[in-house]
Design a protein around this motif. Structure first.
Motif, PDB file in Angstrom:
ATOM      1  N   GLU A  55       0.827  -1.207   0.000  1.00 38.26           N
ATOM      2  CA  GLU A  55       0.000   0.000   0.000  1.00 38.26           C
ATOM      3  C   GLU A  55       0.868   1.266   0.000  1.00 38.26           C
ATOM      4  O   GLU A  55       0.604   2.215  -0.743  1.00 38.26           O
ATOM      5  CB  GLU A  55      -0.903  -0.028   1.230  1.00 38.26           C
ATOM      6  CG  GLU A  55      -1.963   1.030   1.252  1.00 38.26           C
ATOM      7  CD  GLU A  55      -2.885   0.834   2.433  1.00 38.26           C
ATOM      8  OE1 GLU A  55      -3.994   0.301   2.220  1.00 38.26           O
ATOM      9  OE2 GLU A  55      -2.493   1.189   3.554  1.00 38.26           O
ATOM     10  N   ILE A  56       1.901   1.272   0.810  1.00 40.16           N
ATOM     11  CA  ILE A  56       2.800   2.425   0.881  1.00 40.16           C
ATOM     12  C   ILE A  56       3.525   2.628  -0.448  1.00 40.16           C
ATOM     13  O   ILE A  56       3.712   3.762  -0.896  1.00 40.16           O
ATOM     14  CB  ILE A  56       3.803   2.261   2.043  1.00 40.16           C
ATOM     15  CG1 ILE A  56       3.071   2.401   3.371  1.00 40.16           C
ATOM     16  CG2 ILE A  56       4.934   3.277   1.939  1.00 40.16           C
ATOM     17  CD1 ILE A  56       3.913   2.039   4.575  1.00 40.16           C
ATOM     18  N   ALA A  57       3.919   1.548  -1.101  1.00 41.26           N
ATOM     19  CA  ALA A  57       4.635   1.640  -2.370  1.00 41.26           C
ATOM     20  C   ALA A  57       3.725   2.107  -3.506  1.00 41.26           C
ATOM     21  O   ALA A  57       4.208   2.653  -4.496  1.00 41.26           O
ATOM     22  CB  ALA A  57       5.253   0.293  -2.728  1.00 41.26           C
ATOM     23  N   GLY A  58       2.428   1.928  -3.353  1.00 44.11           N
ATOM     24  CA  GLY A  58       1.484   2.329  -4.391  1.00 44.11           C
ATOM     25  C   GLY A  58       1.251   3.825  -4.392  1.00 44.11           C
ATOM     26  O   GLY A  58       1.789   4.564  -3.567  1.00 44.11           O
ATOM     27  N   VAL A  59       0.445   4.273  -5.337  1.00 45.29           N
ATOM     28  CA  VAL A  59       0.188   5.708  -5.479  1.00 45.29           C
ATOM     29  C   VAL A  59      -1.168   6.135  -4.936  1.00 45.29           C
ATOM     30  O   VAL A  59      -1.452   7.323  -4.842  1.00 45.29           O
ATOM     31  CB  VAL A  59       0.303   6.150  -6.964  1.00 45.29           C
ATOM     32  CG1 VAL A  59       1.716   5.926  -7.465  1.00 45.29           C
ATOM     33  CG2 VAL A  59      -0.715   5.426  -7.831  1.00 45.29           C
ATOM     34  N   GLU A  60      -2.018   5.188  -4.553  1.00 41.10           N
ATOM     35  CA  GLU A  60      -3.378   5.534  -4.137  1.00 41.10           C
ATOM     36  C   GLU A  60      -3.481   6.050  -2.705  1.00 41.10           C
ATOM     37  O   GLU A  60      -4.395   6.803  -2.397  1.00 41.10           O
ATOM     38  CB  GLU A  60      -4.308   4.334  -4.299  1.00 41.10           C
ATOM     39  CG  GLU A  60      -4.556   3.956  -5.738  1.00 41.10           C
ATOM     40  CD  GLU A  60      -5.525   2.806  -5.871  1.00 41.10           C
ATOM     41  OE1 GLU A  60      -5.808   2.118  -4.865  1.00 41.10           O
ATOM     42  OE2 GLU A  60      -6.004   2.594  -6.995  1.00 41.10           O
ATOM     43  N   CYS A  61      -2.573   5.654  -1.832  1.00 35.52           N
ATOM     44  CA  CYS A  61      -2.702   6.001  -0.415  1.00 35.52           C
ATOM     45  C   CYS A  61      -1.577   6.923   0.051  1.00 35.52           C
ATOM     46  O   CYS A  61      -0.433   6.790  -0.362  1.00 35.52           O
ATOM     47  CB  CYS A  61      -2.703   4.743   0.451  1.00 35.52           C
ATOM     48  SG  CYS A  61      -4.146   3.707   0.184  1.00 35.52           S
ATOM     49  N   THR A  62      -1.957   7.833   0.938  1.00 37.39           N
ATOM     50  CA  THR A  62      -1.019   8.721   1.603  1.00 37.39           C
ATOM     51  C   THR A  62      -1.253   8.571   3.101  1.00 37.39           C
ATOM     52  O   THR A  62      -2.399   8.593   3.547  1.00 37.39           O
ATOM     53  CB  THR A  62      -1.270  10.193   1.191  1.00 37.39           C
ATOM     54  OG1 THR A  62      -1.139  10.293  -0.222  1.00 37.39           O
ATOM     55  CG2 THR A  62      -0.297  11.126   1.879  1.00 37.39           C
ATOM     56  N   HIS A  63      -0.192   8.419   3.844  1.00 38.50           N
ATOM     57  CA  HIS A  63      -0.290   8.231   5.293  1.00 38.50           C
ATOM     58  C   HIS A  63       0.331   9.408   6.029  1.00 38.50           C
ATOM     59  O   HIS A  63       1.345   9.955   5.597  1.00 38.50           O
ATOM     60  CB  HIS A  63       0.450   6.965   5.724  1.00 38.50           C
ATOM     61  CG  HIS A  63      -0.136   5.710   5.178  1.00 38.50           C
ATOM     62  ND1 HIS A  63       0.100   5.276   3.900  1.00 38.50           N
ATOM     63  CD2 HIS A  63      -0.945   4.789   5.748  1.00 38.50           C
ATOM     64  CE1 HIS A  63      -0.538   4.138   3.699  1.00 38.50           C
ATOM     65  NE2 HIS A  63      -1.173   3.813   4.808  1.00 38.50           N
ATOM     66  N   ARG A  64      -0.267   9.722   7.162  1.00 46.89           N
ATOM     67  CA  ARG A  64       0.319  10.683   8.108  1.00 46.89           C
ATOM     68  C   ARG A  64       0.477   9.928   9.418  1.00 46.89           C
ATOM     69  O   ARG A  64      -0.485   9.354   9.934  1.00 46.89           O
ATOM     70  CB  ARG A  64      -0.607  11.888   8.279  1.00 46.89           C
ATOM     71  CG  ARG A  64      -0.145  12.928   9.247  1.00 46.89           C
ATOM     72  CD  ARG A  64       0.978  13.758   8.636  1.00 46.89           C
ATOM     73  NE  ARG A  64       1.326  14.854   9.522  1.00 46.89           N
ATOM     74  CZ  ARG A  64       1.587  16.070   9.100  1.00 46.89           C
ATOM     75  NH1 ARG A  64       1.510  16.364   7.828  1.00 46.89           N
ATOM     76  NH2 ARG A  64       1.921  16.990   9.951  1.00 46.89           N
ATOM     77  N   LEU A  65       1.680   9.925   9.961  1.00 46.52           N
ATOM     78  CA  LEU A  65       1.981   9.158  11.168  1.00 46.52           C
ATOM     79  C   LEU A  65       2.224  10.094  12.342  1.00 46.52           C
ATOM     80  O   LEU A  65       2.742  11.193  12.170  1.00 46.52           O
ATOM     81  CB  LEU A  65       3.227   8.300  10.948  1.00 46.52           C
ATOM     82  CG  LEU A  65       3.248   7.435   9.687  1.00 46.52           C
ATOM     83  CD1 LEU A  65       4.571   6.711   9.578  1.00 46.52           C
ATOM     84  CD2 LEU A  65       2.083   6.471   9.681  1.00 46.52           C
ATOM     85  N   VAL A  66       1.882   9.622  13.533  1.00 49.39           N
ATOM     86  CA  VAL A  66       2.134  10.375  14.760  1.00 49.39           C
ATOM     87  C   VAL A  66       2.979   9.500  15.677  1.00 49.39           C
ATOM     88  O   VAL A  66       2.626   8.354  15.959  1.00 49.39           O
ATOM     89  CB  VAL A  66       0.815  10.765  15.471  1.00 49.39           C
ATOM     90  CG1 VAL A  66       1.109  11.504  16.766  1.00 49.39           C
ATOM     91  CG2 VAL A  66      -0.067  11.590  14.554  1.00 49.39           C
ATOM     92  N   GLU A  67       4.089  10.064  16.128  1.00 50.91           N
ATOM     93  CA  GLU A  67       4.975   9.379  17.056  1.00 50.91           C
ATOM     94  C   GLU A  67       4.924  10.050  18.421  1.00 50.91           C
ATOM     95  O   GLU A  67       4.690  11.252  18.524  1.00 50.91           O
ATOM     96  CB  GLU A  67       6.420   9.434  16.571  1.00 50.91           C
ATOM     97  CG  GLU A  67       6.713   8.627  15.353  1.00 50.91           C
ATOM     98  CD  GLU A  67       8.194   8.706  14.981  1.00 50.91           C
ATOM     99  OE1 GLU A  67       8.712   7.709  14.477  1.00 50.91           O
ATOM    100  OE2 GLU A  67       8.816   9.764  15.206  1.00 50.91           O
TER     101      GLU A  67
END
Length: 125
Positions: free
Chosen positions: A38-50
């Motif tokens: 999913e990350i390697a694809g172009v359809e999804c964008t993620h925002r992460l919180v640490e």
């Protein structure tokens, strides 16, 4: 991210599934391989919180939306997931992630943000 996705999903929805169904879902959606694809694809964008070096929350946007056929919007963006670990909910992280998602929609010229929510997920509703 795969581990965080599985943990947050189980915390929120685990009680709605049989053990077998839950295990099958996690094996399909929240494995390292599935998330890496999913990350390697172009359809999804993620925002992460640490917090203190550990992932505690994330938001996933999808374009094109899987739900566009259910909307009259011209160019909708999908809010795929917005999850935080128990103990971090109610701290404002979700609101910050939602602000980011809406900003992405505005910047991308999208005319709607679509979200599918489980019927028993009253917090998300």
């Amino acid at each position: 991210l795969a581990k965080l996705g599985a943990e947050t999903f189980v915390a929120a929805f685990g009680h709605l599934y049989s053990e077998a169904d839950l295990a099958a879902f996690l094996a399909k959606v929240h494995t390292h391989e599935a998330v890496a694809e999913e990350i390697a694809g172009v359809e999804c964008t993620h925002r992460l919180v640490e917090h203190e070096g550990a992932l505690i929350a994330f938001c996933k946007l999808r374009y094109p939306s899987n739900y566009r056929q259910h909307s009259n919007a011209r160019d909708p963006l999908e809010l795929g997931q917005l999850y935080a670990l128990p103990g971090h909910t109610g701290s404002g992280i979700g609101a910050q992630l939602m602000d980011w998602a809406l900003e992405q929609a505005r910047e991308g010229g999208h005319d709607a943000v679509l979200l599918s929510v489980y019927a028993e997920n009253y917090g998300a509703q």
